[in-house]
Design an enzyme around this catalytic site. Sequence first.
Site, mmCIF file in Angstrom:
data_model
loop_
_atom_site.group_PDB
_atom_site.id
_atom_site.type_symbol
_atom_site.label_atom_id
_atom_site.label_comp_id
_atom_site.label_asym_id
_atom_site.label_seq_id
_atom_site.Cartn_x
_atom_site.Cartn_y
_atom_site.Cartn_z
ATOM 1 N N SER A 64 -8.014 96.570 74.477
ATOM 2 C CA SER A 64 -8.609 95.937 75.667
ATOM 3 C C SER A 64 -10.079 95.571 75.524
ATOM 4 C CB SER A 64 -8.443 96.849 76.877
ATOM 5 O OG SER A 64 -7.132 96.763 77.342
ATOM 6 N N VAL A 259 -7.273 101.103 74.414
ATOM 7 C CA VAL A 259 -6.393 102.237 74.108
ATOM 8 C C VAL A 259 -6.316 102.537 72.608
ATOM 9 C CG1 VAL A 259 -4.997 102.086 76.213
ATOM 10 C CG2 VAL A 259 -4.305 100.795 74.166
HETATM 11 N N1 GLN Z 1 -2.735 95.925 74.340
HETATM 12 C C1 GLN Z 1 -2.851 96.920 75.363
HETATM 13 C C2 GLN Z 1 -1.977 96.548 76.542
HETATM 14 O O1 GLN Z 1 -1.898 95.418 76.861
HETATM 15 C C3 GLN Z 1 -4.288 97.006 75.775
HETATM 16 C C4 GLN Z 1 -4.521 98.029 76.862
HETATM 17 C C5 GLN Z 1 -5.825 98.728 76.770
HETATM 18 O O2 GLN Z 1 -6.472 98.809 75.734
HETATM 19 N N2 GLN Z 1 -6.198 99.316 77.863
HETATM 20 O O3 GLN Z 1 -1.347 97.389 77.162
#
Ligand code: GLN
Length: 430
Positions: A64, A259
């Site tokens: 994200s 994440v």
């Molecule tokens: N690629 C992850 C998602 O879309 C990114 C989420 C995150 O880093 N909070 O769920």
Amino acid sequence: MSHQVQRYLDQVRGEFAGVDDGELASYIPELTRVDPHGFGVALSSSDGFVYESGDAATEFTIQSISKPFTYALALESVGCAAVDAKIGVEPSGEAFNEISVDKVTKRPKNPMINAGAIAAVSLVPGSSPDERFALIQDYYSAFAGRRLHIDSEVYASEKTSGDRNRAIAYMLASFGVLDDDPDEVLDVYFRQCSLKVTATDLARMAATLARNGMNPLTGRRATDAPVVRRTLSVMVTCGMYDAAGDWVSAVGMPAKSGVGGGILAVLPGQLGIGTYSPLLDSRGNSVRSVLLCRKLSEELGLHFLTVARDSRSTLRAIYEPRDDIRVYEVHGDLLFCGAEQVVRTVDRGCDEFAVGILDVTRVDDIDDAAKHLLSGMGTTLRERGKVGLIVDPDRMVIGAGSEFEDFRFSTVQDAVDAAAAFLGVEGSDR
Ligand code: GLN
């Protein structure tokens, strides 16, 4: 390198090295394959010097933390109005993967949650997913100062397990937020989340934002100041999801978490921070990264609302080289508040002189608001039956071709001579 700063960073990192709270993000299966103990931090000064501690060179997926950059690219490509028509700027107070839009506008609440980020991807120009992604990859790389590449395993893993994001994208399509094929937009979103970065890359990307879009490492402009300002604003209010309020109070830096375990934090004008530790709290923020940023902010005074010092008078001296002539000498950086003080002081003393001379020779920098105020000062003085002159050898205030050119002088002596001549003539008339 400063050994003190390096030692300090090592010590702070060491303090939290033993913390093993949190979980790896398991909803993207491939993300559980990383070493949970990985822990690194990098700090980039605004002139591009990077301090690194621990696993600052370990690659992980940006996840994200990609969101502010694609948002910035959308702003730059189609303009603020077109972006605002599709994505709001209000904190949602919800989880990052909430399947939601604003009840009234039917737009995603902000670009830092998945719904808004997927909408932002659709605003990046490109006639195919490949074309769109190429722009995104180039853009992020310009911030990092090196070419960033995809982790194809994470990309594949995210694509197969991405039902939640598919639900979000189809919902957006049904509300008319996505004009393109939802699966094609998602494919680009999954790819952007799978770009590999290190804590050092994040620090450099943050420093580029801190420098208003200029990459201090490459010296190249990655984006422009209005785009940075808007992007940082949204990071302040929404960057840490439902922990945004807590983060702003305690850490006080525009930031974004992912994440993959990273956090990118920006202190505008000053520095950029990148951290990595993949164990996450319940909100999806890296536990040790949050602790580390908190500590750095507290101990180094990095909160962006810390007032370094009161706005002080920019008046360096006030003197009278002759009866009836008063010189106001200003210095330093002049913004609205400093200029306002100068104008008010001159106004207040106005009855005590016939000619007021503003000397801006020692002004280092001035913004448009201050320029406007100071250049209007002569007119105000004339309205009050006085003469206003300005000593402005470097044209800090009076630009070439200005209507005030006749009142501009290069030295105080020239201005005083002109004032004396004027007063003399005026005197002999009496
Ligand atoms: N690629 C992850 C998602 O879309 C990114 C989420 C995150 O880093 N909070 O769920």
